[in-house]
Design a protein around this motif. Structure first.
Motif, PDB file in Angstrom:
ATOM      1  N   ARG A 284       0.824  -1.213   0.000  1.00 16.85           N
ATOM      2  CA  ARG A 284       0.000   0.000   0.000  1.00 16.85           C
ATOM      3  C   ARG A 284       0.859   1.264   0.000  1.00 16.85           C
ATOM      4  NH1 ARG A 284      -5.424   0.130   1.846  1.00 16.85           N
ATOM      5  NH2 ARG A 284      -6.434  -1.907   1.804  1.00 16.85           N
ATOM      6  N   LEU A 285       1.960   1.253   0.732  1.00 14.75           N
ATOM      7  CA  LEU A 285       2.851   2.425   0.711  1.00 14.75           C
ATOM      8  C   LEU A 285       3.419   2.648  -0.680  1.00 14.75           C
ATOM      9  CD1 LEU A 285       4.803   1.992   4.077  1.00 14.75           C
ATOM     10  CD2 LEU A 285       3.054   3.685   3.554  1.00 14.75           C
ATOM     11  N   ASN A 286       3.695   1.566  -1.380  1.00 16.08           N
ATOM     12  CA  ASN A 286       4.205   1.695  -2.751  1.00 16.08           C
ATOM     13  C   ASN A 286       3.106   2.195  -3.696  1.00 16.08           C
ATOM     14  OD1 ASN A 286       6.224   1.166  -4.907  1.00 16.08           O
ATOM     15  ND2 ASN A 286       4.747  -0.376  -5.534  1.00 16.08           N
ATOM     16  N   GLN A 287       1.876   1.664  -3.543  1.00 15.89           N
ATOM     17  CA  GLN A 287       0.773   2.102  -4.385  1.00 15.89           C
ATOM     18  C   GLN A 287       0.416   3.567  -4.133  1.00 15.89           C
ATOM     19  OE1 GLN A 287      -2.275  -0.714  -3.367  1.00 15.89           O
ATOM     20  NE2 GLN A 287      -1.576  -2.267  -4.847  1.00 15.89           N
ATOM     21  N   MET A 293       9.327   1.228  -4.516  1.00 14.95           N
ATOM     22  CA  MET A 293       9.785  -0.157  -4.433  1.00 14.95           C
ATOM     23  C   MET A 293      10.588  -0.583  -5.653  1.00 14.95           C
ATOM     24  SD  MET A 293       8.914  -1.503  -1.598  1.00 14.95           S
ATOM     25  CE  MET A 293       9.170  -3.222  -2.011  1.00 14.95           C
ATOM     26  N   LYS A 294      10.673   0.287  -6.683  1.00 13.16           N
ATOM     27  CA  LYS A 294      11.378  -0.122  -7.895  1.00 13.16           C
ATOM     28  C   LYS A 294      12.847  -0.384  -7.617  1.00 13.16           C
ATOM     29  CE  LYS A 294       8.324   2.256 -11.155  1.00 13.16           C
ATOM     30  NZ  LYS A 294       8.232   3.307 -12.198  1.00 13.16           N
ATOM     31  N   ALA A 295      13.482   0.541  -6.883  1.00  9.32           N
ATOM     32  CA  ALA A 295      14.906   0.372  -6.590  1.00  9.32           C
ATOM     33  C   ALA A 295      15.141  -0.861  -5.723  1.00  9.32           C
ATOM     34  CB  ALA A 295      15.450   1.622  -5.895  1.00  9.32           C
ATOM     35  N   ILE A 296      14.263  -1.060  -4.710  1.00  7.49           N
ATOM     36  CA  ILE A 296      14.401  -2.223  -3.838  1.00  7.49           C
ATOM     37  C   ILE A 296      14.179  -3.503  -4.626  1.00  7.49           C
ATOM     38  CG2 ILE A 296      13.462  -3.355  -1.781  1.00  7.49           C
ATOM     39  CD1 ILE A 296      12.672  -0.608  -0.752  1.00  7.49           C
ATOM     40  N   LYS A 297      13.148  -3.501  -5.504  1.00  9.49           N
ATOM     41  CA  LYS A 297      12.856  -4.676  -6.303  1.00  9.49           C
ATOM     42  C   LYS A 297      14.016  -5.003  -7.239  1.00  9.49           C
ATOM     43  CE  LYS A 297       8.752  -4.426  -7.843  1.00  9.49           C
ATOM     44  NZ  LYS A 297       7.598  -4.065  -8.700  1.00  9.49           N
ATOM     45  N   LYS A 298      14.609  -3.943  -7.832  1.00  6.22           N
ATOM     46  CA  LYS A 298      15.711  -4.168  -8.757  1.00  6.22           C
ATOM     47  C   LYS A 298      16.920  -4.743  -8.038  1.00  6.22           C
ATOM     48  CE  LYS A 298      17.923  -0.633 -10.468  1.00  6.22           C
ATOM     49  NZ  LYS A 298      18.224   0.569 -11.263  1.00  6.22           N
ATOM     50  N   GLN A 299      17.235  -4.173  -6.861  1.00  6.93           N
ATOM     51  CA  GLN A 299      18.377  -4.682  -6.101  1.00  6.93           C
ATOM     52  C   GLN A 299      18.137  -6.104  -5.626  1.00  6.93           C
ATOM     53  OE1 GLN A 299      21.337  -3.299  -5.792  1.00  6.93           O
ATOM     54  NE2 GLN A 299      20.644  -1.548  -7.003  1.00  6.93           N
ATOM     55  N   ALA A 300      16.886  -6.390  -5.224  1.00  4.15           N
ATOM     56  CA  ALA A 300      16.584  -7.744  -4.752  1.00  4.15           C
ATOM     57  C   ALA A 300      16.706  -8.757  -5.887  1.00  4.15           C
ATOM     58  CB  ALA A 300      15.175  -7.782  -4.154  1.00  4.15           C
ATOM     59  N   SER A 301      16.186  -8.382  -7.076  1.00  5.86           N
ATOM     60  CA  SER A 301      16.273  -9.304  -8.209  1.00  5.86           C
ATOM     61  C   SER A 301      17.709  -9.500  -8.646  1.00  5.86           C
ATOM     62  CB  SER A 301      15.429  -8.771  -9.371  1.00  5.86           C
ATOM     63  OG  SER A 301      15.938  -7.519  -9.813  1.00  5.86           O
ATOM     64  N   GLN A 302      18.509  -8.419  -8.618  1.00  6.04           N
ATOM     65  CA  GLN A 302      19.909  -8.551  -9.007  1.00  6.04           C
ATOM     66  C   GLN A 302      20.669  -9.408  -8.003  1.00  6.04           C
ATOM     67  OE1 GLN A 302      21.484  -4.621  -9.574  1.00  6.04           O
ATOM     68  NE2 GLN A 302      20.491  -4.346 -11.557  1.00  6.04           N
ATOM     69  N   GLY A 303      20.347  -9.228  -6.717  1.00  5.70           N
ATOM     70  CA  GLY A 303      20.981 -10.084  -5.720  1.00  5.70           C
ATOM     71  C   GLY A 303      20.607 -11.532  -5.901  1.00  5.70           C
TER      72      GLY A 303
END
Length: 504
Positions: A284-287, A293-303
């Protein structure tokens, strides 16, 4: 134009209102989750909420220390007086009675100091000291701290008292308390000094003890549901209204499907696993665009990629090579050769593709390529023919004769021009429709294929080819796959990020 403008303006206002609603609901979920975390951590952190002090007790081998000493005061008032009822916490009668006796002793001593002639106070002080000695022994023997799972606190109290009386942590804690609550100890070490020691070191530890009754469900009393109920009702109404609206807006989406669409909101309605409300909170905070959350999602996927890319690369490539080797061992190459030799060739369009491709390439070379590269080709041929002539012993003997060198140049140029012309004419012949040429070319190709297949059917040849291919694949696994799996994945990801930045 005006209607379109009005429609766009109305849509923008609606989007802004929707975004504000999302922000309000996200902040409400954040407030609720903060209360949930506070409630879950209240019991483990109750000592802090009671006294508002921070102090860490360190024990590493023989090293023991409380940091900082004295404790750091942070909260101006005890939070427990407002929240203990939520957990059903009550004062433990025995320890509360013990501290009341100490308070009575302080009052009697103060009265004795202000009224030195009142001899009745002396007897009252002695009676209070005797009660404290008895209560201290009972406290150590009965361990009232066990109910609140704070037996470690009682051990700290005993250690502090032993160290204060005996200057060491060995010895009897009961004896240490018995000595402490005596007139002789107060006269020896100073009345105010001893009482200050108790108020600063012992009293705060005793105050942390509490009693928490057990409810009819067999669990400790917890009234947090009364605080959570208003949030639950708001979340329930919002969930039902939002899912109903989704089912109405989208064709073929039932109300139940819409509930599954908003699956993460269900965690807001389950009281047993309130800590999982972190999931709808983050979404909800992202919506609501309160966090990105894009940066967090990108870093998580790259990790994640960096963690498994090496293993996946090695496993997939080796599995493919193993499958190829298994196919070879099962006779796939042998079956392919046999099948091509036995089965008749099927022509689907009555066109000899090999001959047509040859003529098409020849046409392209003769009409486009050769005229364009003729100067460079003649210069190349002229240089090589002249070089061959100069290295011939017979020519070297004639080179010094008059006119021979110019004659060599003329002959070379003529020869080069004749060769290039012959080559062009020869290729041009391929462009002329010649049935006999086509038949001969097809017979040559068929004969070559048939002979090749026949020779490859030889057992020795097939086995040798299979062994060589298997050996080649094994070398690829050992050399290239291992090198690929040990590649620095972080460098690959860095290159990927650099490419994305260039594109953006």
């Amino acid at each position: 134009m005006t209607l379109t403008k009005i429609s766009v303006t109305s849509s923008a206002k609606s989007s802004r209102r929707q975004l504000w609603f999302e922000k309000i609901m996200a902040l409400l979920v954040l407030l609720n989750y903060s209360l949930v975390i506070f409630d879950l951590s209240y019991i483990p952190l109750r000592d802090f909420w009671l006294q508002g002090r921070v102090q860490i007790y360190l024990k590493i081998g023989a090293f023991e220390r409380e940091i900082p000493d004295p404790p750091l005061k942070i909260l101006p008032f005890p939070v427990t007086q407002y929240y203990d009822w939520v957990k059903g916490i009550e004062a433990y009668r025995e320890t509360e009675h013990y501290l009341n006796l100490v308070n009575q002793l302080n009052d009697a001593i103060e009265q004795r100091i202000t009224e030195p002639g009142n001899e009745s106070q002396v007897q009252q002080i002695e009676n209070l000291l005797e009660k404290l000695r008895h209560e201290s022994v009972e406290m150590i023997a009965q361990n009232p701290f066990q109910v609140a799972n704070k037996t470690g606190t009682l051990e700290r109290i005993k250690n502090k008292m032993r160290e204060h009386i005996f200057d060491k942590k060995d010895g009897s804690a009961k004896e240490a308390f018995t000595i402490f609550w005596t007139q002789e100890n107060f006269q020896k070490n100073g009345l105010r000094h001893e009482l200050d020691f108790f108020d600063e070191q012992i009293r705060p530890l005793i105050e942390t003890n509490y009693f928490r009754p057990v409810g009819e469900n067999g669990e400790p009393v917890n009234n947090f549901g009364l605080i959570d109920l208003p949030f639950f009702l708001v979340f329930l109404v919002e969930f039902m209204a939002r899912t109903w609206s989704i089912s109405r807006r989208h064709t073929g989406v039932s109300w139940f499907d819409a509930m599954l669409w908003r699956w993460y909101d269900i965690f807001l309605l389950i009281p047993l696993i309130r800590w999982l409300r972190i999931i709808p909170l983050i979404i909800r905070l992202n919506q609501a665009k309160l966090i990105d959350m894009k940066a967090i999602k990108k870093q998580a996927s790259q990790g994640f990629v960096a963690g498994i890319a090496q293993d996946i690369t090695e496993v997939v490539v080796i599995q493919i090579i193993n499958q190829v080797q298994s196919s070879i061992e099962e006779g796939s190459i042998r079956n392919l050769v046999m099948r091509r030799n036995v089965n008749a060739y099927i022509d689907i369009n009555d066109i000899n593709e090999t001959a047509e491709i040859t003529k098409l390439v020849a046409h392209l070379i003769v009409e486009k390529v050769l005229p364009e590269i003729r100067p460079e080709a003649e210069a190349f041929l002229h240089y090589n023919i002249a070089k061959i002539l100069t290295q011939t012993p017979a020519y070297q003997n004639l080179e010094n004769l008059p006119g021979v060198k110019s004659l060599q140049t003329q002959l070379t140029q003529g020869l080069v021009s004749q060769l290039y012309q012959s080559l062009s004419q020869g290729l041009e012949q391929l462009l002329i429709e010649d049935q006999k040429f086509n038949e001969l070319l097809e017979r040559l190709a068929n004969k070559f294929t048939k002979t090749m297949s026949t020779e490859m059917q030889c057992k020795q040849s097939i086995e040798q080819i299979e062994e060589l291919i298997n050996a080649l694949l094994e070398e690829v696994k050992i050399n290239y796959v291992q090198r690929l799996s040990s590649e620095d994945v972080e460098k690959i990801l860095e290159q990927t990020r650099a490419l994305r930045q260039e594109i953006n």
